[in-house]
Design an enzyme around this catalytic site. Structure first.
Site, PDB file in Angstrom:
ATOM      1  N   GLU A  46      40.312  37.140  -0.260  1.00 11.60           N
ATOM      2  CA  GLU A  46      41.343  38.080  -0.742  1.00 11.60           C
ATOM      3  C   GLU A  46      41.087  38.506  -2.179  1.00 11.60           C
ATOM      4  O   GLU A  46      41.490  37.817  -3.112  1.00 11.60           O
ATOM      5  CB  GLU A  46      42.746  37.455  -0.638  1.00 11.60           C
ATOM      6  N   LYS A  89      40.894  40.255   3.156  1.00 10.61           N
ATOM      7  CA  LYS A  89      42.295  40.620   2.893  1.00 10.61           C
ATOM      8  C   LYS A  89      42.357  41.473   1.638  1.00 10.61           C
ATOM      9  O   LYS A  89      42.480  40.957   0.528  1.00 10.61           O
ATOM     10  CB  LYS A  89      43.139  39.340   2.742  1.00 10.61           C
TER      11      LYS A  89
END
Ligand code: 13P
Length: 336
Positions: free
Chosen positions: A175, A217
């Site tokens: 992420e 992400k």
């Protein structure tokens, strides 16, 4: 198909996405205080168990990211949380970074910590039932930032994390979050996000990561919150797809967006359009925290014993996100 690739596909199968319920105790305390609920361990698990045991989780949530406290807690009838999730057909994941701290050498930026002792912590989380993990790097946009230093060091940390996670047989969620704060343009967001993601994959390849066992992400491409030049949802979707098509290696099975402070409807509408314009082979789904939980939290705060009512609010949100992950959402469905 490798085992890791199977897990990644299972999490994102059939329009399912991820519930990011991994707020640290500090962040969860802020969320609970914002609705005037005391942040006790009992209340934290009560709210989370309400969501985890809902039909919405069973139908639309392929994986739930937990926080260290939650993975060790039990449900009201004594089940471990990973067991509860597995019973409803969802997979337990765990946030393993220890937070973004001020970066030496560039004090206005942050570097995410948590690599020391990570191999041992991962073994324990795996024993507790986790099958995937999350690590979040954060970047802010301004004239000078993100600096080359922040882009390189956060990518390096993400890759070292991912290598340890795969060694332990789990799927790493990578992420890199380029924040919405600021008055930058959507073009700035596109350029910086592209640079950040490309550097992450350069490091992941260097660290010999099996890219077919990774979920990315990212943020969507948006103008800064304070920018006067906001762009349309259509342009956000087109730019987001273009950025990912150009920056993400084709071996990666899935992309699960963060909501990053967008409203529930905004995050749903943008995801729906992204899937309408998706001309890649990537699954494009959700890994929302606030955009899945906000309305449910507000409802629950009015009566923390109203499990059914809270679940109905969450079920609706999860269903809308799942439709959006398939490009089948429309605003009329919100009121049905
Ligand atoms: P939001 O969807 O609220 O941005 O949270 C997602 C997340 O996990 C941030 O790390």
């Amino acid at each position: 198909m490798t085992e890791l690739n199977k897990i990644a596909h299972k999490i994102l199968e059939k329009g399912k996405g991820i519930l990011a319920a991994d707020e640290s105790t500090g962040t969860m305390t802020k969320r609970l205080q914002s609705v005037n609920v005391e942040s006790s361990a009992k209340n934290r698990i009560l709210f989370r168990e309400t969501l985890f045991s809902s039909k919405g989780t069973s139908d639309f949530i392929g994986g739930v990211i937990l926080y260290d406290e939650t993975i060790r807690q039990n449900s009201s009838d004594g089940k471990s949380i990973p067991n509860l999730l597995s019973e409803v057909g969802s997979i337990a994941g765990i946030k393993v970074d220890t937070g973004a701290k001020q970066m030496a050498g560039s004090p206005d930026e942050k570097i995410t910590e948590g690599l020391d002792g990570l191999r041992e912590r991962l073994k324990e989380y795996s024993k507790l039932g986790a099958k995937f993990t999350k690590w979040r790097g954060v970047y802010n946009i301004s004239k000078k930032y993100p600096s080359k230093l922040s882009i390189k060091s956060n990518a390096h940390a993400l890759a070292r994390y991912a290598a340890l996670v795969q060694e332990c047989g789990m799927v790493p969620i990578v992420e890199p979050e380029v924040l919405m704060d600021g008055n930058h343009s959507a073009d700035d967001c596109f350029n910086k996000t592209s640079e950040v993601i490309k550097k992450c994959f350069e490091e992941l390849v260097l660290h010999k990561i099996d890219l077919s066992g990774v979920i990315l992400k990212p943020n969507m491409i948006l103008a800064g919150l304070e920018s006067k030049n906001q762009i349309s949802n259509e342009d956000t979707a087109k730019l987001t797809v273009k950025c990912l098509r150009e920056s993400v290696p084709k071996e990666v099975p899935g992309i699960a967006f963060l909501s990053g402070g967008q409203t529930e409807i905004q995050a749903t509408k943008n995801l729906n359009l992204i899937n309408k314009f998706n001309n890649t082979n990537f699954i494009m789904s959700y890994s929302y925290g606030r955009a899945l939980q906000q309305s449910a939290l507000k409802h629950w705060a009015k009566d923390t014993q109203d499990i059914k009512g809270t679940q109905a609010v969450f079920d609706h949100r999860a269903k809308m996100c799942s439709l959006a992950a398939q490009g089948k959402w429309s605003s009329e469905l919100e009121n049905k």
